[in-house]
Design an enzyme around this catalytic site. Structure first.
Site, PDB file in Angstrom:
ATOM      1  N   GLY A   1      36.278  47.757  45.738  1.00  0.00           N
ATOM      2  CA  GLY A   1      35.110  47.027  45.285  1.00  0.00           C
ATOM      3  C   GLY A   1      35.530  45.925  44.336  1.00  0.00           C
ATOM      4  N   TYR A   2      34.573  45.080  43.992  1.00  0.00           N
ATOM      5  CA  TYR A   2      34.859  43.910  43.165  1.00  0.00           C
ATOM      6  C   TYR A   2      34.036  43.928  41.886  1.00  0.00           C
ATOM      7  CZ  TYR A   2      37.583  42.312  47.000  1.00  0.00           C
ATOM      8  OH  TYR A   2      38.557  42.241  47.958  1.00  0.00           O
ATOM      9  N   LEU A   3      34.729  43.873  40.748  1.00  0.00           N
ATOM     10  CA  LEU A   3      34.066  43.698  39.465  1.00  0.00           C
ATOM     11  C   LEU A   3      33.660  42.242  39.319  1.00  0.00           C
ATOM     12  CD1 LEU A   3      36.469  45.913  37.367  1.00  0.00           C
ATOM     13  CD2 LEU A   3      34.086  46.428  37.920  1.00  0.00           C
TER      14      LEU A   3
ATOM     15  N   GLU B   1      30.298  45.227  42.063  1.00  0.00           N
ATOM     16  CA  GLU B   1      29.220  44.531  42.763  1.00  0.00           C
ATOM     17  C   GLU B   1      28.890  45.312  44.036  1.00  0.00           C
ATOM     18  OE1 GLU B   1      31.006  40.715  43.497  1.00  0.00           O
ATOM     19  OE2 GLU B   1      30.967  40.155  41.385  1.00  0.00           O
TER      20      GLU B   1
END
Length: 155
Positions: free
Chosen positions: A28-30, A82
């Site tokens: 996942g992407y911060l 996100e």
């Protein structure tokens, strides 16, 4: 460190017979901003935090920093990411002096298979397997950060 990488679509699943390793990956992407993507990944039984800078004009080179972190911490950070966690299996295939990393995507990105190869220079040559298709190195929609918010099934 500067990462030099090229991406290709994969034509079929014949690559699987050549794989010497495979791992499930959840990431996942911060931050998915192209100028500074901040990724959390669990690959097999290891966790990673990775920061990548914006790609150069060719799309092949960009700054990358990566640190291994405990899986428990990676799981906690995935909860802060996100929307749109990437789910895939990575197959590793040796070809000549190089290793192709082939990602078969699941969930919202089901049906997409992308191969990547890391190089020492943008001009370095390499042997292309028969299952390699169109090059998509500088096409943003094939980047994982883009796929997390704009999944393949919606194209």
């Amino acid at each position: 460190m500067i990462e030099i990488e090229r991406k290709f679509l994969v034509l079929n699943d014949s690559f699987k017979a050549e794989a010497f390793a495979q791992n499930h990956i959840a990431q996942g992407y911060l931050s998915s901003a192209p100028e500074r993507t901040v990724r959390v990944r669990i690959k097999g039984d290891k966790g990673y935090l990775t920061i990548k800078g914006i790609s150069n004009d060719s799309g092949m080179s960009r700054f990358e920093w990566e640190k291994e972190i405990p899986v428990a911490e990676a799981k906690e950070l995935l909860l802060l990411c996100e929307k749109g966690v990437i789910d895939k299996t990575r197959f590793e295939i040796k070809r000549g002096d190089h290793i192709f990393e082939v990602d078969e995507f699941y969930g919202e990105n089901e049906g997409l298979i992308v191969a990547e190869i890391e190089l020492d220079s943008e001009m370095e040559t390499f042997e292309k397997p028969s299952w390699i298709g169109e090059e998509v190195t500088n096409i943003n929609r094939y980047y994982n950060a883009y796929l997390s918010t704009n999944p393949y099934k919606n194209w």
